[in-house]
Design a protein around this motif. Sequence first.
Motif, PDB file in Angstrom:
ATOM      1  N   TRP A 182       9.293  52.176  47.496  1.00  0.00           N
ATOM      2  CA  TRP A 182       8.114  51.290  47.992  1.00  0.00           C
ATOM      3  C   TRP A 182       6.783  51.937  47.910  1.00  0.00           C
ATOM      4  O   TRP A 182       5.857  51.013  47.773  1.00  0.00           O
ATOM      5  CB  TRP A 182       8.534  51.048  49.658  1.00  0.00           C
ATOM      6  CG  TRP A 182       9.671  50.308  49.841  1.00  0.00           C
ATOM      7  CD1 TRP A 182      10.555  49.457  48.899  1.00  0.00           C
ATOM      8  CD2 TRP A 182      10.284  49.974  51.061  1.00  0.00           C
ATOM      9  NE1 TRP A 182      11.570  49.224  49.632  1.00  0.00           N
ATOM     10  CE2 TRP A 182      11.582  49.540  51.018  1.00  0.00           C
ATOM     11  CE3 TRP A 182       9.909  50.540  52.364  1.00  0.00           C
ATOM     12  CZ2 TRP A 182      12.187  48.937  51.924  1.00  0.00           C
ATOM     13  CZ3 TRP A 182      10.598  50.215  53.504  1.00  0.00           C
ATOM     14  CH2 TRP A 182      11.820  49.416  53.395  1.00  0.00           C
TER      15      TRP A 182
ATOM     16  N   TRP B 136      20.816  42.801  58.707  1.00  0.00           N
ATOM     17  CA  TRP B 136      19.202  43.329  58.615  1.00  0.00           C
ATOM     18  C   TRP B 136      19.219  43.996  59.881  1.00  0.00           C
ATOM     19  O   TRP B 136      18.515  45.020  60.184  1.00  0.00           O
ATOM     20  CB  TRP B 136      18.449  42.382  58.144  1.00  0.00           C
ATOM     21  CG  TRP B 136      16.830  42.941  58.141  1.00  0.00           C
ATOM     22  CD1 TRP B 136      15.960  42.477  59.048  1.00  0.00           C
ATOM     23  CD2 TRP B 136      16.277  43.684  57.112  1.00  0.00           C
ATOM     24  NE1 TRP B 136      14.897  43.148  58.668  1.00  0.00           N
ATOM     25  CE2 TRP B 136      14.936  43.968  57.527  1.00  0.00           C
ATOM     26  CE3 TRP B 136      16.790  44.186  56.136  1.00  0.00           C
ATOM     27  CZ2 TRP B 136      14.292  44.822  56.789  1.00  0.00           C
ATOM     28  CZ3 TRP B 136      15.959  45.073  55.157  1.00  0.00           C
ATOM     29  CH2 TRP B 136      14.562  45.205  55.652  1.00  0.00           C
TER      30      TRP B 136
ATOM     31  N   GLU C 139       8.529  46.970  58.196  1.00  0.00           N
ATOM     32  CA  GLU C 139       8.663  45.513  57.587  1.00  0.00           C
ATOM     33  C   GLU C 139       7.659  45.236  56.616  1.00  0.00           C
ATOM     34  O   GLU C 139       7.679  44.762  55.452  1.00  0.00           O
ATOM     35  CB  GLU C 139       8.706  44.525  58.696  1.00  0.00           C
ATOM     36  CG  GLU C 139       9.651  44.589  59.818  1.00  0.00           C
ATOM     37  CD  GLU C 139      10.793  43.518  59.466  1.00  0.00           C
ATOM     38  OE1 GLU C 139      10.951  42.965  58.412  1.00  0.00           O
ATOM     39  OE2 GLU C 139      11.910  43.465  60.012  1.00  0.00           O
ATOM     40  N   ILE C 140       6.275  45.721  56.829  1.00  0.00           N
ATOM     41  CA  ILE C 140       5.253  45.491  55.880  1.00  0.00           C
ATOM     42  C   ILE C 140       5.384  46.112  54.738  1.00  0.00           C
ATOM     43  O   ILE C 140       5.175  45.673  53.679  1.00  0.00           O
ATOM     44  CB  ILE C 140       3.955  46.028  56.525  1.00  0.00           C
ATOM     45  CG1 ILE C 140       3.293  44.911  57.897  1.00  0.00           C
ATOM     46  CG2 ILE C 140       2.814  46.192  55.681  1.00  0.00           C
ATOM     47  CD1 ILE C 140       2.219  45.547  58.666  1.00  0.00           C
TER      48      ILE C 140
ATOM     49  N   HIS D 177       8.004  46.905  53.197  1.00  0.00           N
ATOM     50  CA  HIS D 177       9.194  46.464  52.812  1.00  0.00           C
ATOM     51  C   HIS D 177       8.778  45.217  51.797  1.00  0.00           C
ATOM     52  O   HIS D 177       8.974  44.923  50.901  1.00  0.00           O
ATOM     53  CB  HIS D 177      10.460  45.948  53.880  1.00  0.00           C
ATOM     54  CG  HIS D 177      11.347  45.180  53.249  1.00  0.00           C
ATOM     55  ND1 HIS D 177      12.293  45.971  52.184  1.00  0.00           N
ATOM     56  CD2 HIS D 177      12.097  43.869  53.520  1.00  0.00           C
ATOM     57  CE1 HIS D 177      13.320  44.976  51.964  1.00  0.00           C
ATOM     58  NE2 HIS D 177      13.052  43.967  52.755  1.00  0.00           N
ATOM     59  N   ARG D 178       8.045  44.437  52.767  1.00  0.00           N
ATOM     60  CA  ARG D 178       7.675  42.886  52.081  1.00  0.00           C
ATOM     61  C   ARG D 178       6.607  43.269  51.147  1.00  0.00           C
ATOM     62  O   ARG D 178       6.697  42.518  50.041  1.00  0.00           O
ATOM     63  CB  ARG D 178       6.987  42.136  53.207  1.00  0.00           C
ATOM     64  CG  ARG D 178       7.754  41.379  53.963  1.00  0.00           C
ATOM     65  CD  ARG D 178       7.122  40.014  54.256  1.00  0.00           C
ATOM     66  NE  ARG D 178       6.101  40.467  55.648  1.00  0.00           N
ATOM     67  CZ  ARG D 178       6.285  40.924  56.635  1.00  0.00           C
ATOM     68  NH1 ARG D 178       7.497  40.899  57.148  1.00  0.00           N
ATOM     69  NH2 ARG D 178       5.413  41.181  57.426  1.00  0.00           N
ATOM     70  N   GLN D 179       5.512  44.163  51.287  1.00  0.00           N
ATOM     71  CA  GLN D 179       4.758  44.447  50.134  1.00  0.00           C
ATOM     72  C   GLN D 179       5.256  44.755  48.929  1.00  0.00           C
ATOM     73  O   GLN D 179       4.816  44.779  47.581  1.00  0.00           O
ATOM     74  CB  GLN D 179       3.604  45.629  50.590  1.00  0.00           C
ATOM     75  CG  GLN D 179       2.654  44.839  51.597  1.00  0.00           C
ATOM     76  CD  GLN D 179       1.448  45.631  52.011  1.00  0.00           C
ATOM     77  OE1 GLN D 179       1.766  46.933  51.850  1.00  0.00           O
ATOM     78  NE2 GLN D 179       0.385  45.145  52.815  1.00  0.00           N
TER      79      GLN D 179
ATOM     80  N   ILE E  23      13.153  41.237  50.144  1.00  0.00           N
ATOM     81  CA  ILE E  23      13.549  40.013  50.940  1.00  0.00           C
ATOM     82  C   ILE E  23      14.706  40.654  51.650  1.00  0.00           C
ATOM     83  O   ILE E  23      15.910  39.918  51.182  1.00  0.00           O
ATOM     84  CB  ILE E  23      13.373  38.650  50.577  1.00  0.00           C
ATOM     85  CG1 ILE E  23      13.905  38.757  49.038  1.00  0.00           C
ATOM     86  CG2 ILE E  23      12.260  37.869  50.678  1.00  0.00           C
ATOM     87  CD1 ILE E  23      14.047  37.525  48.524  1.00  0.00           C
ATOM     88  N   ARG E  24      14.814  41.608  52.584  1.00  0.00           N
ATOM     89  CA  ARG E  24      16.046  42.325  53.102  1.00  0.00           C
ATOM     90  C   ARG E  24      16.904  42.624  52.158  1.00  0.00           C
ATOM     91  O   ARG E  24      18.015  42.233  52.106  1.00  0.00           O
ATOM     92  CB  ARG E  24      16.562  41.212  54.257  1.00  0.00           C
ATOM     93  CG  ARG E  24      15.303  40.906  55.274  1.00  0.00           C
ATOM     94  CD  ARG E  24      15.966  39.971  56.423  1.00  0.00           C
ATOM     95  NE  ARG E  24      15.137  39.727  57.526  1.00  0.00           N
ATOM     96  CZ  ARG E  24      15.127  38.989  58.445  1.00  0.00           C
ATOM     97  NH1 ARG E  24      16.232  38.098  58.217  1.00  0.00           N
ATOM     98  NH2 ARG E  24      14.357  39.027  59.352  1.00  0.00           N
TER      99      ARG E  24
END
Length: 249
Positions: free
Chosen positions: A179, A204, A231-232, A234-236, A240-241
């Motif tokens: 990431w 999750w 979470e940030i 992961h999303r960036q 999506i899980r």
Amino acid sequence: LIRRQIDATLIALSPHLDDVVLSAAATVLRWPGRRLLVSVFSGDPAEPPSGVAAAFHSACNLGHDAMLRRRLEDFAACEVLRCEPLHLEFREALYRTAANGESEIGEEGELFVASAARQDDAVRMVAETLRRILDEHPFSTVLAPLGHGCHRDHIIVRQAIEHLCYPIFAYYDDQPYEWWGRPRGPRPPDGYVHKMRKLHADGWETKIRALGCYASQMRMLWGQDWKQGFEIDHRQAGGIREEGLWVRV
Ligand SMILES: [Zn+2]
């Protein structure tokens, strides 16, 4: 043969105590048989710890008993994931000393120097131990780190299992290094394709609960509000899980 397949054990190789949960919880949670989470570098530091080890302990809010507390964290996480922990006594790079007594790592950046990652003695010793584990668990399915980020301990684990020529079911993308855009790990061998494994809502939630057991490491990686930071990131990274896995075809 059918019975053996049903009983087959998943051997999930984690260089450090939190790596498999960070990177491949979905694979562990979906495994229908026995699940063994082998954390390779779980040994205690030398006494007194080096300067860089002491700095790491304070970033994790840990003291001289850092590894004991981290192993306890792993017991709790394994209970959440319903897998059996196995802690090998190898020292992680931060804790290792050379034959002359000097620390292997002078500063944190040296952990990720790919050219220094080839450490034949460490690979051979880890491989010998993994061979014994595989002998005790015939017909096991092995999940291994790819080595994203080129952390030398991750590379050692990958080279050790490859050294044994045991079939590797899948390699996982090491997080959060992937990431964070850290240097790519060495490519997987031919015959592996990249797939994303989705965690459904309860999976999750289980992963987050298991990660929460590694309080010292989550704090070190993302600070006190680690869930938000996790979470940030992961999303960036477009997630999506999902978790990335190189699966043998
Ligand atoms: Zn690691």
